[in-house]
Design a protein around this motif. Sequence first.
Motif, PDB file in Angstrom:
ATOM      1  N   GLU A 282       0.837  -1.204   0.000  1.00  0.00           N
ATOM      2  CA  GLU A 282       0.000   0.000   0.000  1.00  0.00           C
ATOM      3  C   GLU A 282       0.873   1.255   0.000  1.00  0.00           C
ATOM      4  OE1 GLU A 282      -2.530   2.647   3.002  1.00  0.00           O
ATOM      5  OE2 GLU A 282      -2.853   0.501   3.249  1.00  0.00           O
ATOM      6  N   HIS A 283       1.909   1.259   0.825  1.00  0.00           N
ATOM      7  CA  HIS A 283       2.826   2.404   0.887  1.00  0.00           C
ATOM      8  C   HIS A 283       3.512   2.595  -0.469  1.00  0.00           C
ATOM      9  CE1 HIS A 283       5.200   5.251   3.311  1.00  0.00           C
ATOM     10  NE2 HIS A 283       6.182   4.947   2.485  1.00  0.00           N
ATOM     11  N   LEU A 284       3.953   1.513  -1.036  1.00  0.00           N
ATOM     12  CA  LEU A 284       4.608   1.551  -2.344  1.00  0.00           C
ATOM     13  C   LEU A 284       3.669   2.117  -3.401  1.00  0.00           C
ATOM     14  CD1 LEU A 284       7.259   0.600  -3.764  1.00  0.00           C
ATOM     15  CD2 LEU A 284       6.090  -1.536  -4.216  1.00  0.00           C
ATOM     16  N   THR A 285       2.436   1.670  -3.404  1.00  0.00           N
ATOM     17  CA  THR A 285       1.454   2.154  -4.371  1.00  0.00           C
ATOM     18  C   THR A 285       1.184   3.642  -4.184  1.00  0.00           C
ATOM     19  OG1 THR A 285       0.411  -0.018  -4.486  1.00  0.00           O
ATOM     20  CG2 THR A 285      -0.922   1.856  -5.202  1.00  0.00           C
ATOM     21  N   ARG A 286       0.974   4.040  -2.934  1.00  0.00           N
ATOM     22  CA  ARG A 286       0.669   5.443  -2.637  1.00  0.00           C
ATOM     23  C   ARG A 286       1.825   6.355  -3.051  1.00  0.00           C
ATOM     24  NH1 ARG A 286      -0.378   4.690   2.367  1.00  0.00           N
ATOM     25  NH2 ARG A 286       1.577   5.424   3.221  1.00  0.00           N
ATOM     26  N   LYS A 287       3.042   5.981  -2.689  1.00  0.00           N
ATOM     27  CA  LYS A 287       4.201   6.819  -3.008  1.00  0.00           C
ATOM     28  C   LYS A 287       4.487   6.841  -4.506  1.00  0.00           C
ATOM     29  CE  LYS A 287       5.410   8.196   1.072  1.00  0.00           C
ATOM     30  NZ  LYS A 287       5.790   9.540   1.460  1.00  0.00           N
ATOM     31  N   THR A 288       4.339   5.707  -5.169  1.00  0.00           N
ATOM     32  CA  THR A 288       4.582   5.635  -6.605  1.00  0.00           C
ATOM     33  C   THR A 288       3.549   6.471  -7.351  1.00  0.00           C
ATOM     34  OG1 THR A 288       5.546   3.443  -6.359  1.00  0.00           O
ATOM     35  CG2 THR A 288       4.846   4.069  -8.565  1.00  0.00           C
ATOM     36  N   ARG A 289       2.292   6.391  -6.920  1.00  0.00           N
ATOM     37  CA  ARG A 289       1.233   7.188  -7.538  1.00  0.00           C
ATOM     38  C   ARG A 289       1.524   8.677  -7.352  1.00  0.00           C
ATOM     39  NH1 ARG A 289      -3.408   5.502  -4.912  1.00  0.00           N
ATOM     40  NH2 ARG A 289      -3.457   3.729  -6.288  1.00  0.00           N
ATOM     41  N   ALA A 290       1.953   9.059  -6.163  1.00  0.00           N
ATOM     42  CA  ALA A 290       2.261  10.466  -5.887  1.00  0.00           C
ATOM     43  C   ALA A 290       3.391  10.958  -6.787  1.00  0.00           C
ATOM     44  CB  ALA A 290       2.625  10.656  -4.417  1.00  0.00           C
ATOM     45  N   GLU A 291       4.421  10.143  -6.970  1.00  0.00           N
ATOM     46  CA  GLU A 291       5.538  10.522  -7.847  1.00  0.00           C
ATOM     47  C   GLU A 291       5.076  10.659  -9.289  1.00  0.00           C
ATOM     48  OE1 GLU A 291       8.813  11.398  -7.385  1.00  0.00           O
ATOM     49  OE2 GLU A 291       8.156  11.516  -5.299  1.00  0.00           O
ATOM     50  N   PHE A 292       4.181   9.784  -9.709  1.00  0.00           N
ATOM     51  CA  PHE A 292       3.668   9.831 -11.069  1.00  0.00           C
ATOM     52  C   PHE A 292       2.826  11.084 -11.288  1.00  0.00           C
ATOM     53  CE2 PHE A 292       0.218   8.885 -14.078  1.00  0.00           C
ATOM     54  CZ  PHE A 292       0.969   8.603 -15.207  1.00  0.00           C
ATOM     55  N   LEU A 293       2.013  11.434 -10.291  1.00  0.00           N
ATOM     56  CA  LEU A 293       1.091  12.560 -10.433  1.00  0.00           C
ATOM     57  C   LEU A 293       1.763  13.923 -10.239  1.00  0.00           C
ATOM     58  CD1 LEU A 293      -2.059  11.176  -8.615  1.00  0.00           C
ATOM     59  CD2 LEU A 293      -1.690  11.426 -11.076  1.00  0.00           C
ATOM     60  N   ARG A 294       2.890  13.966  -9.560  1.00  0.00           N
ATOM     61  CA  ARG A 294       3.543  15.246  -9.267  1.00  0.00           C
ATOM     62  C   ARG A 294       3.762  16.104 -10.515  1.00  0.00           C
ATOM     63  NH1 ARG A 294       7.599  13.796  -5.816  1.00  0.00           N
ATOM     64  NH2 ARG A 294       6.143  14.078  -4.130  1.00  0.00           N
ATOM     65  N   PRO A 295       4.337  15.579 -11.598  1.00  0.00           N
ATOM     66  CA  PRO A 295       4.516  16.427 -12.791  1.00  0.00           C
ATOM     67  C   PRO A 295       3.177  16.867 -13.396  1.00  0.00           C
ATOM     68  CG  PRO A 295       5.839  14.439 -12.974  1.00  0.00           C
ATOM     69  CD  PRO A 295       4.964  14.282 -11.772  1.00  0.00           C
ATOM     70  N   LEU A 296       2.175  16.011 -13.324  1.00  0.00           N
ATOM     71  CA  LEU A 296       0.864  16.378 -13.860  1.00  0.00           C
ATOM     72  C   LEU A 296       0.245  17.504 -13.043  1.00  0.00           C
ATOM     73  CD1 LEU A 296      -0.555  12.813 -14.541  1.00  0.00           C
ATOM     74  CD2 LEU A 296       0.445  14.398 -16.185  1.00  0.00           C
ATOM     75  N   GLN A 297       0.372  17.409 -11.728  1.00  0.00           N
ATOM     76  CA  GLN A 297      -0.175  18.451 -10.866  1.00  0.00           C
ATOM     77  C   GLN A 297       0.566  19.762 -11.061  1.00  0.00           C
ATOM     78  OE1 GLN A 297       0.250  16.312  -7.217  1.00  0.00           O
ATOM     79  NE2 GLN A 297      -1.856  15.553  -7.271  1.00  0.00           N
ATOM     80  N   LYS A 298       1.849  19.689 -11.270  1.00  0.00           N
ATOM     81  CA  LYS A 298       2.636  20.892 -11.519  1.00  0.00           C
ATOM     82  C   LYS A 298       2.153  21.561 -12.808  1.00  0.00           C
ATOM     83  CE  LYS A 298       7.325  22.634 -12.128  1.00  0.00           C
ATOM     84  NZ  LYS A 298       7.002  23.499 -13.230  1.00  0.00           N
ATOM     85  N   GLY A 299       1.855  20.744 -13.822  1.00  0.00           N
ATOM     86  CA  GLY A 299       1.347  21.279 -15.085  1.00  0.00           C
ATOM     87  C   GLY A 299       0.027  21.989 -14.907  1.00  0.00           C
ATOM     88  N   LEU A 300      -0.825  21.466 -14.044  1.00  0.00           N
ATOM     89  CA  LEU A 300      -2.113  22.113 -13.786  1.00  0.00           C
ATOM     90  C   LEU A 300      -1.921  23.437 -13.058  1.00  0.00           C
ATOM     91  CD1 LEU A 300      -4.299  19.062 -12.739  1.00  0.00           C
ATOM     92  CD2 LEU A 300      -4.384  20.327 -14.876  1.00  0.00           C
ATOM     93  N   LYS A 301      -0.948  23.507 -12.190  1.00  0.00           N
ATOM     94  CA  LYS A 301      -0.672  24.756 -11.464  1.00  0.00           C
ATOM     95  C   LYS A 301      -0.125  25.828 -12.401  1.00  0.00           C
ATOM     96  CE  LYS A 301       0.169  22.674  -6.998  1.00  0.00           C
ATOM     97  NZ  LYS A 301       1.168  22.349  -5.987  1.00  0.00           N
ATOM     98  N   ASP A 302       0.466  25.394 -13.502  1.00  0.00           N
ATOM     99  CA  ASP A 302       1.002  26.339 -14.502  1.00  0.00           C
ATOM    100  C   ASP A 302      -0.076  26.703 -15.520  1.00  0.00           C
ATOM    101  OD1 ASP A 302       3.461  26.221 -13.281  1.00  0.00           O
ATOM    102  OD2 ASP A 302       4.240  24.686 -14.630  1.00  0.00           O
ATOM    103  N   ASN A 303      -1.336  26.720 -15.093  1.00  0.00           N
ATOM    104  CA  ASN A 303      -2.470  27.053 -15.949  1.00  0.00           C
ATOM    105  C   ASN A 303      -2.605  26.088 -17.135  1.00  0.00           C
ATOM    106  OD1 ASN A 303      -3.230  29.245 -14.363  1.00  0.00           O
ATOM    107  ND2 ASN A 303      -1.740  30.548 -15.398  1.00  0.00           N
ATOM    108  N   GLY A 304      -2.169  24.878 -16.926  1.00  0.00           N
ATOM    109  CA  GLY A 304      -2.323  23.890 -17.967  1.00  0.00           C
ATOM    110  C   GLY A 304      -1.320  23.987 -19.083  1.00  0.00           C
ATOM    111  N   ARG A 305      -0.392  24.929 -19.002  1.00  0.00           N
ATOM    112  CA  ARG A 305       0.619  25.055 -20.064  1.00  0.00           C
ATOM    113  C   ARG A 305       1.695  24.001 -19.866  1.00  0.00           C
ATOM    114  NH1 ARG A 305       2.989  30.038 -18.753  1.00  0.00           N
ATOM    115  NH2 ARG A 305       1.507  30.316 -17.101  1.00  0.00           N
ATOM    116  N   ASN A 306       2.049  23.338 -20.905  1.00  0.00           N
ATOM    117  CA  ASN A 306       3.164  22.382 -20.865  1.00  0.00           C
ATOM    118  C   ASN A 306       4.408  23.105 -21.314  1.00  0.00           C
ATOM    119  OD1 ASN A 306       1.569  20.256 -20.062  1.00  0.00           O
ATOM    120  ND2 ASN A 306       1.082  19.663 -22.168  1.00  0.00           N
ATOM    121  N   SER A 307       5.422  23.032 -20.504  1.00  0.00           N
ATOM    122  CA  SER A 307       6.663  23.703 -20.904  1.00  0.00           C
ATOM    123  C   SER A 307       7.790  22.735 -20.961  1.00  0.00           C
ATOM    124  CB  SER A 307       6.996  24.831 -19.960  1.00  0.00           C
ATOM    125  OG  SER A 307       6.746  24.505 -18.623  1.00  0.00           O
TER     126      SER A 307
END
Length: 95
Positions: free
Chosen positions: A70-95
């Motif tokens: 469970e810990h492995l899944t949670r942490k791996t998911r968080a690492e995967f989502l981090r760049p996506l969430q950062k992209g959303l914070k940048d108003n959806g612009r991909n840089s």
Amino acid sequence: MADAYLQTLISRFPRLELSITRLYRNDPEFRAICEEMEEADAARARWCDLPERADEYEAIFDRLQDELLEHLTRKTRAEFLRPLQKGLKDNGRNS
């Protein structure tokens, strides 16, 4: 935790080798779960002549293994989502 037990975990979950290694190196909580699993595994082997006692450690080991996954899944998911969430914070612009 001995490197040998880390290798045991990797051999048990070979497809998760990179994630297990990375989390073991960087996450103290994950490392603690691994160390507890190692202790439960050793105790289970020590008590093999007393099946009831060995079964107790088997149950502990199984709960720890579930916690590890469970810990492995949670942490791996968080690492995967981090760049996506950062992209959303940048108003959806991909840089």
